[in-house]
Write a protein that holds these residues in place. Structure first.
Motif, PDB file in Angstrom:
ATOM      1  N   UNK A  26      47.130  37.273  85.819  1.00  0.00           N
ATOM      2  CA  UNK A  26      46.779  36.105  86.620  1.00  0.00           C
ATOM      3  C   UNK A  26      46.007  36.593  87.836  1.00  0.00           C
ATOM      4  N   UNK A  27      44.908  35.947  88.119  1.00  0.00           N
ATOM      5  CA  UNK A  27      44.103  36.290  89.292  1.00  0.00           C
ATOM      6  C   UNK A  27      44.611  35.493  90.480  1.00  0.00           C
ATOM      7  N   UNK A  28      45.481  36.121  91.284  1.00  0.00           N
ATOM      8  CA  UNK A  28      46.059  35.421  92.425  1.00  0.00           C
ATOM      9  C   UNK A  28      45.051  35.189  93.539  1.00  0.00           C
ATOM     10  N   UNK A  29      43.903  35.801  93.465  1.00  0.00           N
ATOM     11  CA  UNK A  29      42.850  35.514  94.442  1.00  0.00           C
ATOM     12  C   UNK A  29      42.181  34.167  94.158  1.00  0.00           C
ATOM     13  N   UNK A  30      42.435  33.643  92.974  1.00  0.00           N
ATOM     14  CA  UNK A  30      41.886  32.342  92.594  1.00  0.00           C
ATOM     15  C   UNK A  30      42.772  31.236  93.170  1.00  0.00           C
ATOM     16  N   UNK A  31      42.192  30.409  94.001  1.00  0.00           N
ATOM     17  CA  UNK A  31      42.959  29.308  94.596  1.00  0.00           C
ATOM     18  C   UNK A  31      43.531  28.398  93.507  1.00  0.00           C
TER      19      UNK A  31
END
Length: 153
Positions: A26-31
């Protein structure tokens, strides 16, 4: 004889297919991803805090030093977008919770974080004390220890 005609091709060195697919990170930098995960993360955290019988001050510290007013607001209304640090903290803690429930019976699983531990990592302190004092890296360490114990690493 040229190299193209040899019996060894690059595919001969590839890994065999597996029935297990790699986990998509999961890309946690993605809002958008944080929006998707935040409410359930907070609900899970508050359930964990209740099961572990955490003092509110300790729960706030595990969340990264959240103010009392914000903590109670989050408890009343978990509809918000958490930052990367807080989602990561909650992820480690939920992983600890899950591993404990796999390893131990219900009662011990929820008491374990508050019991003194003789493992060198803890030095006689409780796992909770280690995580409160060591923050994110200590949470990661406890999670990895428990995953290793259950054969997950």
């Amino acid at each position: 004889m040229n190299l193209a005609s040899t019996a060894y091709s690059s595919s001969a060195y590839s890994y065999p297919k597996s029935r297990f697919e790699p986990t998509v990170l999961v890309d946690l930098n993605s809002r958008a991803e944080r929006e998707r995960l935040s409410k359930s993360a907070l609900l899970g955290f508050f359930k964990l805090a209740g099961a572990w019988q955490l003092r509110d001050e300790d729960a706030r510290e595990l969340l990264g030093g959240l103010s009392a007013s914000s903590f109670y607001d989050w408890k009343k209304n978990p509809e918000r977008v958490l930052d990367v640090d807080r989602i990561t903290r909650i992820s480690y803690l939920l992983g600890v919770y899950k591993a404990l429930h796999i390893l131990y019976g219900e009662e011990l699983a929820d008491e374990w974080v508050q019991l003194p531990n003789s493992n060198l990592i803890f030095g006689g302190r409780t796992p909770l004390a280690l995580m409160l004092g060591g923050g994110l890296l200590a949470m990661q360490t406890v999670r990895r220890l428990l995953d290793a114990r259950r054969g997950g690493l």
